[in-house]
Design a protein around this motif. Structure first.
Motif, PDB file in Angstrom:
ATOM      1  N   UNK A   1       4.409  -4.860  -6.583  1.00 15.22           N
ATOM      2  CA  UNK A   1       2.997  -4.589  -6.789  1.00 15.22           C
ATOM      3  C   UNK A   1       2.538  -3.544  -5.786  1.00 15.22           C
ATOM      4  N   UNK A   2       1.864  -2.505  -6.260  1.00 16.01           N
ATOM      5  CA  UNK A   2       1.442  -1.413  -5.391  1.00 16.01           C
ATOM      6  C   UNK A   2      -0.048  -1.161  -5.533  1.00 16.01           C
ATOM      7  N   UNK A   3      -0.649  -0.677  -4.459  1.00 14.68           N
ATOM      8  CA  UNK A   3      -2.043  -0.263  -4.452  1.00 14.68           C
ATOM      9  C   UNK A   3      -2.194   0.963  -3.583  1.00 14.68           C
ATOM     10  N   UNK A   4      -3.404   1.507  -3.542  1.00 14.92           N
ATOM     11  CA  UNK A   4      -3.630   2.741  -2.788  1.00 14.92           C
ATOM     12  C   UNK A   4      -4.401   2.505  -1.497  1.00 14.92           C
ATOM     13  N   UNK A   5      -4.934   1.290  -1.279  1.00 11.81           N
ATOM     14  CA  UNK A   5      -5.611   0.996  -0.025  1.00 11.81           C
ATOM     15  C   UNK A   5      -7.067   1.403  -0.022  1.00 11.81           C
ATOM     16  N   UNK A   6      -7.805   0.838   0.943  1.00  3.90           N
ATOM     17  CA  UNK A   6      -9.247   1.089   1.049  1.00  3.90           C
ATOM     18  C   UNK A   6      -9.672   1.412   2.484  1.00  3.90           C
ATOM     19  N   UNK A   7      -8.775   1.203   3.459  1.00  2.00           N
ATOM     20  CA  UNK A   7      -9.139   1.341   4.872  1.00  2.00           C
ATOM     21  C   UNK A   7      -8.728   2.693   5.426  1.00  2.00           C
ATOM     22  N   UNK A   8      -9.713   3.549   5.661  1.00  2.80           N
ATOM     23  CA  UNK A   8      -9.417   4.857   6.265  1.00  2.80           C
ATOM     24  C   UNK A   8      -8.849   4.692   7.670  1.00  2.80           C
TER      25      UNK A   8
ATOM     26  N   UNK B   1       0.858  -1.188   0.000  1.00  6.44           N
ATOM     27  CA  UNK B   1       0.000   0.000   0.000  1.00  6.44           C
ATOM     28  C   UNK B   1       0.897   1.242   0.000  1.00  6.44           C
ATOM     29  N   UNK B   2       1.287   1.644  -1.187  1.00  9.39           N
ATOM     30  CA  UNK B   2       2.362   2.612  -1.365  1.00  9.39           C
ATOM     31  C   UNK B   2       2.150   3.943  -0.656  1.00  9.39           C
ATOM     32  N   UNK B   3       0.950   4.558  -0.681  1.00  8.83           N
ATOM     33  CA  UNK B   3       0.827   5.870  -0.042  1.00  8.83           C
ATOM     34  C   UNK B   3       0.986   5.841   1.473  1.00  8.83           C
ATOM     35  N   UNK B   4       0.994   4.647   2.082  1.00  2.82           N
ATOM     36  CA  UNK B   4       1.215   4.555   3.522  1.00  2.82           C
ATOM     37  C   UNK B   4       2.701   4.646   3.891  1.00  2.82           C
ATOM     38  N   UNK B   5       3.591   4.644   2.903  1.00  8.91           N
ATOM     39  CA  UNK B   5       5.020   4.499   3.151  1.00  8.91           C
ATOM     40  C   UNK B   5       5.803   5.716   2.676  1.00  8.91           C
ATOM     41  N   UNK B   6       7.018   5.861   3.201  1.00 10.25           N
ATOM     42  CA  UNK B   6       7.959   6.845   2.693  1.00 10.25           C
ATOM     43  C   UNK B   6       8.563   6.301   1.399  1.00 10.25           C
ATOM     44  N   UNK B   7       8.461   7.032   0.288  1.00 10.16           N
ATOM     45  CA  UNK B   7       8.913   6.480  -0.990  1.00 10.16           C
ATOM     46  C   UNK B   7      10.422   6.279  -1.083  1.00 10.16           C
ATOM     47  N   UNK B   8      11.198   7.085  -0.383  1.00  8.26           N
ATOM     48  CA  UNK B   8      12.649   6.900  -0.406  1.00  8.26           C
ATOM     49  C   UNK B   8      13.005   5.583   0.270  1.00  8.26           C
ATOM     50  N   UNK B   9      12.363   5.299   1.381  1.00  8.68           N
ATOM     51  CA  UNK B   9      12.622   4.057   2.095  1.00  8.68           C
ATOM     52  C   UNK B   9      12.145   2.851   1.286  1.00  8.68           C
ATOM     53  N   UNK B  10      10.955   2.938   0.678  1.00  5.55           N
ATOM     54  CA  UNK B  10      10.466   1.822  -0.134  1.00  5.55           C
ATOM     55  C   UNK B  10      11.384   1.575  -1.323  1.00  5.55           C
TER      56      UNK B  10
END
Length: 209
Positions: free
Chosen positions: A118-125, A91-100
């Motif tokens: 494989x990346x997604x944007x997530x569904x759980x607020x 769930x890419x937007x949950x992470x720091x992109x430099x670290x990922x």
């Protein structure tokens, strides 16, 4: 047709002896790829609707073990030598992109170039709230993070300026083994997700379709 195995690292599949047995057997019998998904947080009574079931509920119990996908895949890579490995999905937007970018390239190097991100944007607020990341604009955040990571994989030093992340003349090594480019597939069934897969990623990770 190439067949992979999904859902490594969840529930009983989170035990090291199970991962070792499944990974080695899958390689022996010619499976193409092992997939491992992500949830950092699950809650007992979510208000967010799970988009891949008729009742809006995820089938995994909130108290089930759910391994970090990059760590679980590192373990799977260490007990195999040929089968490909992939996050399905991080769930890419949950992470720091430099670290990922660093973690993903590290896994690619350690696996001998077998890793697909494989990346997604997530569904759980609720998950985003627990991590202190805004749930709104998560699609735009993911797209920007992907562009930033590709700059980090290809350039040395790398610079990037965006709405959600920026860096100037930094070096993040190692680089992915395939010419400074790591294969990326985008998950999700929405129109935005399908556009993302078609225009920004190298393929689509379909789920429950």
């Amino acid at each position: 047709m190439r067949v992979g195995l999904h859902a490594l690292g969840i529930g009983d599949g989170a035990r090291p002896e199970v991962i070792r047995t499944v990974a080695t057997a899958a390689e022996t019998h010619g499976f193409a790829r092992l997939w491992c998904g992500e949830h950092v947080v699950l809650v007992d009574a979510p208000a967010s609707r799970y988009p891949y079931s008729a009742d809006g509920r995820i089938a995994v119990s909130a108290d089930a073990d759910w391994l970090d996908p990059l760590l679980a895949l590192t373990f799977a890579a260490a007990v195999t030598s040929r089968i490909e490995i992939a996050s399905g999905v991080l769930l890419l937007p949950e992470h720091n992109p430099v670290l990922v970018a660093k973690q993903a390239a590290t896994l690619d190097v350690l696996s001998g170039g077998r890793f697909t991100l494989g990346v997604g944007v997530g569904w759980s607020a609720e998950e985003f709230a627990a991590l202190g990341v805004p749930f709104a604009k998560r699609g735009r955040r993911a797209e920007e993070y992907l562009a930033a990571m590709r700059a980090l994989w290809a350039d040395d030093p790398a610079s990037f300026t965006g709405e959600f992340t920026r860096f100037e003349a930094i070096r993040v090594n190692p680089k992915p083994l395939r010419g400074g480019r790591l294969p990326v597939v985008a998950g999700g069934n929405s129109d935005a997700a399908l556009r993302r897969a078609a225009t920004l990623a190298d393929g689509w990770y379909g789920f429950n379709v």
